[in-house]
Motif scaffolding. Structure first.
Motif, PDB file in Angstrom:
ATOM      1  N   UNK A 242       0.905  -1.070   0.223  1.00 20.58           N
ATOM      2  CA  UNK A 242      -0.035   0.082   0.168  1.00 20.58           C
ATOM      3  C   UNK A 242       0.966   1.168  -0.055  1.00 20.58           C
ATOM      4  N   UNK A 243       0.983   2.062  -1.127  1.00 20.96           N
ATOM      5  CA  UNK A 243       1.860   3.037  -1.160  1.00 20.96           C
ATOM      6  C   UNK A 243       0.862   4.601  -1.201  1.00 20.96           C
ATOM      7  N   UNK A 244       1.682   5.437  -0.938  1.00 21.38           N
ATOM      8  CA  UNK A 244       1.261   6.884  -0.887  1.00 21.38           C
ATOM      9  C   UNK A 244       1.917   7.694  -1.582  1.00 21.38           C
ATOM     10  N   UNK A 245       1.446   8.432  -2.620  1.00 20.99           N
ATOM     11  CA  UNK A 245       2.078   9.241  -3.623  1.00 20.99           C
ATOM     12  C   UNK A 245       2.280  10.667  -2.859  1.00 20.99           C
ATOM     13  N   UNK A 246       2.803  11.764  -3.734  1.00 17.05           N
ATOM     14  CA  UNK A 246       3.227  12.936  -3.416  1.00 17.05           C
ATOM     15  C   UNK A 246       1.914  13.591  -2.864  1.00 17.05           C
TER      16      UNK A 246
END
Length: 232
Positions: free
Chosen positions: A25-29
């Motif tokens: 699970x990733x979070x972008x800028x």
């Protein structure tokens, strides 16, 4: 190892490291979340994307869809956490093909048991999966879950306070310590923790999911009781 994260003001339990059947699970800028369907780098390209945790690729009992939690793109599932990281003990299962022996240990401190109690090095026990979460401290409606040890069988097992632990004592297991606390009755997001034993190999194991139970039964284990209810 499990990791508690906060999404939209609520705590959830994912995995700290990549494990079988998990996705990042990733979070972008811009703060938007995405469940990556394939790993494209540990922390994203150019540091623009940070891995929050690893979530399950398939639905699991008690889990909720990540998209419902934080409006993320992609399919993934995560477990609602009723306690913070200081309040939960996580049980992990290992297996030694050479010994044909299961070992369920409390992570991370209990992983030393693979050496202390079994006289073996950790690399000879292969990690299988995360079993469940336990209460670290006594709560209303819970009883202790003991780690028990039989020196003759070289077998470690789990038994909750009451008839289960008393029966283990009659078979000359001894109490080693309290691993955590299990609920006597079902509460939301819990499932029964069932104990199994293989009389031929003198090996004990536990299961929460149907798949875990079926695998043990197919391997010759017999269910011997329910220890209580756990987060799973």
């Amino acid at each position: 190892m499990a990791q508690v994260v906060t999404l939209n003001g609520k705590r959830y339990t994912g995995c700290r490291h990549r494990e079988l059947d998990t996705l990042p699970l990733v979070r972008g800028a811009e703060g938007k979340y995405e469940v990556q369907q394939a790993v494209r780098g540990a922390s994203g390209v150019g540091g623009e994307r940070d891995v929050v945790c690893y979530v399950y690729a398939k639905p699991r009992p008690g889990c909720v869809a990540v998209a419902e939690v934080c409006d993320a793109e992609g399919d993934g599932w995560i477990l609602p956490s009723c306690e913070d990281s200081q309040g939960t003990v996580f049980l992990k299962e290992y297996y030694s093909p050479g010994r044909r022996d299961h070992a369920v240990v409390a992570a991370p401190h209990g992983e030393g048991d693979l050496l202390m109690f079994l006289g073996d090095t950790k690399h000879q026990y292969h990690y299988l999966h995360l079993i469940c979460g336990l209460e670290r401290a006594k709560q209303p409606g819970t009883v202790p879950l003991y780690r028990m040890w039989h020196g003759g069988f070289m077998d470690t097992r789990l038994a909750s306070e009451g008839p289960s632990a008393e029966k283990a004592l009659t078979y000359h297991y001894r109490r080693v310590r309290v691993e955590g606390y299990v609920f006597l009755q079902h509460i939301p997001h819990t499932r029964p923790l069932r104990s199994f034993h293989h009389s031929g190999r003198k090996d004990s194991a536990v299961a929460v999911t149907d798949e875990q139970q079926q695998a043990l039964i197919a391997d010759g284990f017999v269910e011997i009781g329910t220890e209580g209810y756990v987060y799973a």
